[in-house]
Motif scaffolding. Structure first.
Motif, short mmCIF file in Angstrom:
data_model
loop_
_atom_site.label_atom_id
_atom_site.label_comp_id
_atom_site.label_asym_id
_atom_site.label_seq_id
_atom_site.Cartn_x
_atom_site.Cartn_y
_atom_site.Cartn_z
N LYS A 66 0.86 -1.16 0.00
CA LYS A 66 0.00 0.00 0.00
C LYS A 66 0.91 1.22 0.00
CE LYS A 66 -1.39 -1.46 3.80
NZ LYS A 66 -1.83 -1.46 5.15
N PRO A 67 0.54 2.28 -0.58
CA PRO A 67 -0.79 2.67 -1.03
C PRO A 67 -1.12 2.29 -2.47
CG PRO A 67 0.63 4.58 -1.12
CD PRO A 67 1.46 3.44 -0.60
N ASN A 68 -0.37 1.44 -3.10
CA ASN A 68 -0.70 1.02 -4.47
C ASN A 68 -2.06 0.32 -4.49
OD1 ASN A 68 1.87 1.85 -5.28
ND2 ASN A 68 2.73 -0.18 -5.00
N PHE A 69 -2.95 0.79 -5.35
CA PHE A 69 -4.26 0.15 -5.44
C PHE A 69 -4.12 -1.29 -5.95
CE2 PHE A 69 -8.41 -0.83 -7.28
CZ PHE A 69 -9.19 -0.65 -6.14
N SER A 90 -18.69 -7.11 -2.51
CA SER A 90 -18.64 -5.96 -1.61
C SER A 90 -17.38 -6.07 -0.77
CB SER A 90 -19.86 -5.93 -0.69
OG SER A 90 -21.04 -5.79 -1.45
N TRP A 91 -16.69 -4.96 -0.65
CA TRP A 91 -15.39 -4.96 0.01
C TRP A 91 -15.33 -3.91 1.10
CZ3 TRP A 91 -12.35 -8.82 -1.86
CH2 TRP A 91 -12.70 -9.34 -3.10
N ILE A 92 -14.88 -4.32 2.29
CA ILE A 92 -14.66 -3.40 3.41
C ILE A 92 -13.21 -3.53 3.81
CG2 ILE A 92 -15.25 -2.79 5.78
CD1 ILE A 92 -17.94 -4.21 5.35
N TYR A 93 -12.57 -2.41 4.06
CA TYR A 93 -11.18 -2.44 4.52
C TYR A 93 -11.06 -1.53 5.72
CZ TYR A 93 -6.13 -2.22 4.62
OH TYR A 93 -4.83 -2.31 5.02
N VAL A 94 -10.48 -2.04 6.81
CA VAL A 94 -10.21 -1.24 7.99
C VAL A 94 -8.72 -0.95 8.03
CG1 VAL A 94 -10.29 -1.14 10.51
CG2 VAL A 94 -12.11 -2.33 9.25
N GLY A 95 -8.39 0.33 8.11
CA GLY A 95 -6.99 0.72 8.16
C GLY A 95 -6.78 1.86 9.12
N GLU A 132 -6.91 6.49 1.69
CA GLU A 132 -6.84 7.31 0.47
C GLU A 132 -6.84 6.49 -0.82
OE1 GLU A 132 -5.04 11.66 -0.05
OE2 GLU A 132 -3.54 10.10 0.33
N PRO A 133 -6.10 5.37 -0.90
CA PRO A 133 -6.12 4.60 -2.16
C PRO A 133 -7.49 4.02 -2.50
CG PRO A 133 -4.31 3.89 -0.74
CD PRO A 133 -5.16 4.82 0.06
N SER A 187 -13.26 4.12 -5.14
CA SER A 187 -13.21 2.74 -5.62
C SER A 187 -14.48 2.05 -5.13
CB SER A 187 -11.97 2.01 -5.09
OG SER A 187 -12.15 1.64 -3.73
N ARG A 188 -14.62 0.78 -5.43
CA ARG A 188 -15.81 0.07 -4.95
C ARG A 188 -15.62 -0.48 -3.54
NH1 ARG A 188 -16.39 -5.61 -7.87
NH2 ARG A 188 -14.30 -6.40 -7.57
N TRP A 189 -14.45 -0.24 -2.96
CA TRP A 189 -14.18 -0.65 -1.59
C TRP A 189 -14.78 0.38 -0.62
CZ3 TRP A 189 -10.37 -4.40 0.26
CH2 TRP A 189 -9.87 -5.21 -0.76
#
Length: 97
Positions: free
Chosen positions: A19-22, A38-43, A51-52, A56-58
Motif C-alpha cells: 500500500k498505497p498502491n491500489f 462488496s469490500w470493506i477495509y479497515v486501516g 486514500e487509495p 473505488s468500490r471498496w
C-alpha cells in the motif's frame, strides 16, 4: 459463517506489493472467490490505507486512534477497536452490503 479465516487475511509482503498502491487491493480481490462483490477495509493510516480506496468500490473504514483531521469524504471513521468491530458487524449484516 466466519469472515476472518486465515485465508482471508492478507499481508502486503505476501502479495509482493505494498500500500498505497491500489494494485495491492486488486490482488486481494483476485485471490478471493468471485462471488464476493462488496469490500470493506479497515486501516489506521489515512494515506496508505484509506486514500487509495477513495473513489473505488471498496468501503474504507478509518481507525483514527489519534484524532487526526482530514477534510475528505468517502469513508467511515471510527476512533477505537471496539467501535471498529461494532461498525463492521453493522455493515456486514446490513441489507445494503
Amino acid at each position: 459463517m466466519s469472515y476472518m479465516t486465515p485465508e482471508r487475511i492478507f499481508i502486503s509482503e505476501s502479495l509482493n506489493d505494498a500500500k498505497p498502491n491500489f494494485s495491492c487491493f486488486e490482488k486481494v480481490e483476485q485471490a478471493l472467490p468471485k462471488i464476493i462483490d462488496s469490500w470493506i477495509y479497515v486501516g489506521d493510516s489515512f494515506t496508505n490505507d484509506i486514500e487509495p480506496l477513495l473513489n473505488s468500490r471498496w468501503l474504507p473504514v478509518w481507525l483514527n486512534r489519534f484524532n487526526e483531521k482530514v477534510m475528505q469524504d468517502g469513508y467511515i471513521e471510527v476512533k477505537e477497536n471496539k467501535e471498529a468491530v461494532m461498525t463492521l458487524r453493522k455493515l456486514i449484516h446490513s441489507e445494503n452490503f
